[in-house]
Write a protein that holds these residues in place. Sequence first.
Motif, PDB file in Angstrom:
ATOM      1  N   LEU A  28      -9.605   7.870   2.419  1.00 43.77           N
ATOM      2  CA  LEU A  28      -9.397   6.550   3.003  1.00 43.77           C
ATOM      3  C   LEU A  28      -8.234   5.832   2.335  1.00 43.77           C
ATOM      4  N   PHE A  29      -8.078   6.006   1.028  1.00 49.11           N
ATOM      5  CA  PHE A  29      -6.977   5.387   0.286  1.00 49.11           C
ATOM      6  C   PHE A  29      -5.621   5.834   0.839  1.00 49.11           C
ATOM      7  N   THR A  30      -5.479   7.138   1.041  1.00 47.98           N
ATOM      8  CA  THR A  30      -4.198   7.652   1.553  1.00 47.98           C
ATOM      9  C   THR A  30      -3.925   7.139   2.972  1.00 47.98           C
ATOM     10  N   TYR A  31      -4.994   7.004   3.763  1.00 47.47           N
ATOM     11  CA  TYR A  31      -4.818   6.486   5.123  1.00 47.47           C
ATOM     12  C   TYR A  31      -4.445   5.004   5.098  1.00 47.47           C
ATOM     13  N   LEU A  32      -5.098   4.223   4.237  1.00 46.35           N
ATOM     14  CA  LEU A  32      -4.790   2.793   4.129  1.00 46.35           C
ATOM     15  C   LEU A  32      -3.372   2.567   3.602  1.00 46.35           C
ATOM     16  N   CYS A  33      -2.890   3.481   2.786  1.00 49.16           N
ATOM     17  CA  CYS A  33      -1.499   3.379   2.313  1.00 49.16           C
ATOM     18  C   CYS A  33      -0.535   3.448   3.494  1.00 49.16           C
ATOM     19  N   GLN A  34      -0.842   4.307   4.460  1.00 50.84           N
ATOM     20  CA  GLN A  34      -0.008   4.403   5.661  1.00 50.84           C
ATOM     21  C   GLN A  34      -0.096   3.128   6.495  1.00 50.84           C
ATOM     22  N   LEU A  35      -1.319   2.640   6.693  1.00 52.90           N
ATOM     23  CA  LEU A  35      -1.508   1.449   7.520  1.00 52.90           C
ATOM     24  C   LEU A  35      -0.893   0.199   6.897  1.00 52.90           C
ATOM     25  N   SER A  36      -1.087   0.039   5.599  1.00 53.47           N
ATOM     26  CA  SER A  36      -0.632  -1.185   4.943  1.00 53.47           C
ATOM     27  C   SER A  36       0.876  -1.210   4.717  1.00 53.47           C
ATOM     28  N   ALA A  37       1.554  -0.082   4.943  1.00 50.11           N
ATOM     29  CA  ALA A  37       3.007  -0.047   4.756  1.00 50.11           C
ATOM     30  C   ALA A  37       3.721  -1.000   5.714  1.00 50.11           C
ATOM     31  N   SER A  38       3.080  -1.325   6.833  1.00 53.69           N
ATOM     32  CA  SER A  38       3.699  -2.206   7.833  1.00 53.69           C
ATOM     33  C   SER A  38       3.429  -3.683   7.571  1.00 53.69           C
ATOM     34  N   LEU A  39       2.662  -3.999   6.508  1.00 53.99           N
ATOM     35  CA  LEU A  39       2.357  -5.399   6.204  1.00 53.99           C
ATOM     36  C   LEU A  39       3.595  -6.123   5.678  1.00 53.99           C
ATOM     37  N   PRO A  40       3.734  -7.400   6.019  1.00 55.81           N
ATOM     38  CA  PRO A  40       4.914  -8.146   5.571  1.00 55.81           C
ATOM     39  C   PRO A  40       4.932  -8.408   4.069  1.00 55.81           C
ATOM     40  N   SER A  41       3.762  -8.424   3.447  1.00 56.14           N
ATOM     41  CA  SER A  41       3.686  -8.716   2.011  1.00 56.14           C
ATOM     42  C   SER A  41       3.587  -7.424   1.200  1.00 56.14           C
ATOM     43  N   ASP A  42       4.505  -7.246   0.253  1.00 56.04           N
ATOM     44  CA  ASP A  42       4.455  -6.069  -0.619  1.00 56.04           C
ATOM     45  C   ASP A  42       3.203  -6.065  -1.481  1.00 56.04           C
ATOM     46  N   THR A  43       2.776  -7.270  -1.894  1.00 54.77           N
ATOM     47  CA  THR A  43       1.579  -7.370  -2.736  1.00 54.77           C
ATOM     48  C   THR A  43       0.350  -6.848  -1.995  1.00 54.77           C
ATOM     49  N   LEU A  44       0.179  -7.293  -0.749  1.00 50.18           N
ATOM     50  CA  LEU A  44      -0.954  -6.843   0.055  1.00 50.18           C
ATOM     51  C   LEU A  44      -0.890  -5.350   0.315  1.00 50.18           C
ATOM     52  N   SER A  45       0.293  -4.861   0.614  1.00 52.62           N
ATOM     53  CA  SER A  45       0.431  -3.439   0.943  1.00 52.62           C
ATOM     54  C   SER A  45       0.114  -2.544  -0.247  1.00 52.62           C
ATOM     55  N   HIS A  46       0.272  -3.092  -1.463  1.00 52.37           N
ATOM     56  CA  HIS A  46      -0.038  -2.304  -2.659  1.00 52.37           C
ATOM     57  C   HIS A  46      -1.496  -2.449  -3.093  1.00 52.37           C
ATOM     58  N   ILE A  47      -2.114  -3.580  -2.768  1.00 47.98           N
ATOM     59  CA  ILE A  47      -3.479  -3.846  -3.236  1.00 47.98           C
ATOM     60  C   ILE A  47      -4.541  -3.376  -2.256  1.00 47.98           C
ATOM     61  N   LEU A  48      -4.341  -3.636  -0.964  1.00 47.36           N
ATOM     62  CA  LEU A  48      -5.368  -3.358   0.037  1.00 47.36           C
ATOM     63  C   LEU A  48      -5.869  -1.910   0.047  1.00 47.36           C
ATOM     64  N   PRO A  49      -5.006  -0.904  -0.113  1.00 43.14           N
ATOM     65  CA  PRO A  49      -5.511   0.484  -0.086  1.00 43.14           C
ATOM     66  C   PRO A  49      -6.595   0.760  -1.120  1.00 43.14           C
ATOM     67  N   PHE A  50      -6.585   0.042  -2.242  1.00 44.45           N
ATOM     68  CA  PHE A  50      -7.578   0.282  -3.294  1.00 44.45           C
ATOM     69  C   PHE A  50      -8.969  -0.187  -2.898  1.00 44.45           C
ATOM     70  N   SER A  51      -9.057  -0.959  -1.814  1.00 40.19           N
ATOM     71  CA  SER A  51     -10.378  -1.362  -1.324  1.00 40.19           C
ATOM     72  C   SER A  51     -11.193  -0.150  -0.890  1.00 40.19           C
ATOM     73  N   ALA A  52     -10.528   0.975  -0.638  1.00 35.67           N
ATOM     74  CA  ALA A  52     -11.224   2.212  -0.265  1.00 35.67           C
ATOM     75  C   ALA A  52     -12.210   2.634  -1.339  1.00 35.67           C
ATOM     76  N   TYR A  53     -11.904   2.325  -2.600  1.00 35.59           N
ATOM     77  CA  TYR A  53     -12.759   2.779  -3.695  1.00 35.59           C
ATOM     78  C   TYR A  53     -14.005   1.921  -3.881  1.00 35.59           C
ATOM     79  N   LEU A  54     -14.159   0.895  -3.043  1.00 32.24           N
ATOM     80  CA  LEU A  54     -15.437   0.190  -2.998  1.00 32.24           C
ATOM     81  C   LEU A  54     -16.546   1.159  -2.584  1.00 32.24           C
ATOM     82  N   ILE A  55     -16.179   2.109  -1.729  1.00 32.66           N
ATOM     83  CA  ILE A  55     -17.152   3.105  -1.275  1.00 32.66           C
ATOM     84  C   ILE A  55     -17.641   3.941  -2.457  1.00 32.66           C
TER      85      ILE A  55
END
Length: 234
Positions: free
Chosen positions: A79-106
């Motif tokens: 899920l982390f690798t997939y979220l890295c792809q999805l978040s790459a299109s976000l306007p904020s670099d901070t969000l694009s780097h942080i959001l993928p780590f939410s995968a590890y909540l699982i």
Amino acid sequence: MRRHVPNTITCCNLLSGCVAIVMAFYGSEWAIWFIVLGAVFDFFDGMVARLLGVQSPIGKELDSLADVVTFGVAPSTMLFTYLCQLSASLPSDTLSHILPFSAYLISAFSALRLAKFNLDDRQTSSFIGLPTPANALFWASLITVMNGQPSTNPFALYVVLVLILVSCWLLVAELPLFALKFKQWSWRGNEVRYIFLLSCVPILLFFGLPGIAVVIAWYVVLSVITNSKQKLSA
């Protein structure tokens, strides 16, 4: 030698999870198959321990450790690798780097669920909350399919984030779910189990690999329906 057989099978589960994590970082579809292999080992280690009469506290702890890796960290990494792809299109670099780590909540909630399961004596013939193998197979199949159809729509990212929260809640929720444990093979008393197993065949044939995620969702829905009927008839 006999007492080492179940632990050896559990270690095979752990090794499968480790390989799945490596495959996930490479974005390989082999990740899901190593999670499936780990689930097979997980199914047989407890069965073999009971058959040989060599159940032990160390086996129980080792099983939980292996499950955290195979059914927690491995799908989280996919899920982390997939979220890295999805978040790459976000306007904020901070969000694009942080959001993928939410995968590890699982991973965290899977560990919490396994610890709770080890201490909960209500879960001998059924489950309270979604089992970690089921949750892992749901995410692994879903991500494998989504990787083949990458989306640049930011809405897809928020859908996945909501699903993560729902998944984490299901892992630790006080939600009774039936287990596929047959004490006898007659229809009476096993109606829900047989209905579930028979319905899985057309679902998997029709949907293919995504059918695994559909089957897990159907499992939760069927459990909720069954529990509601039991409460109404009580």
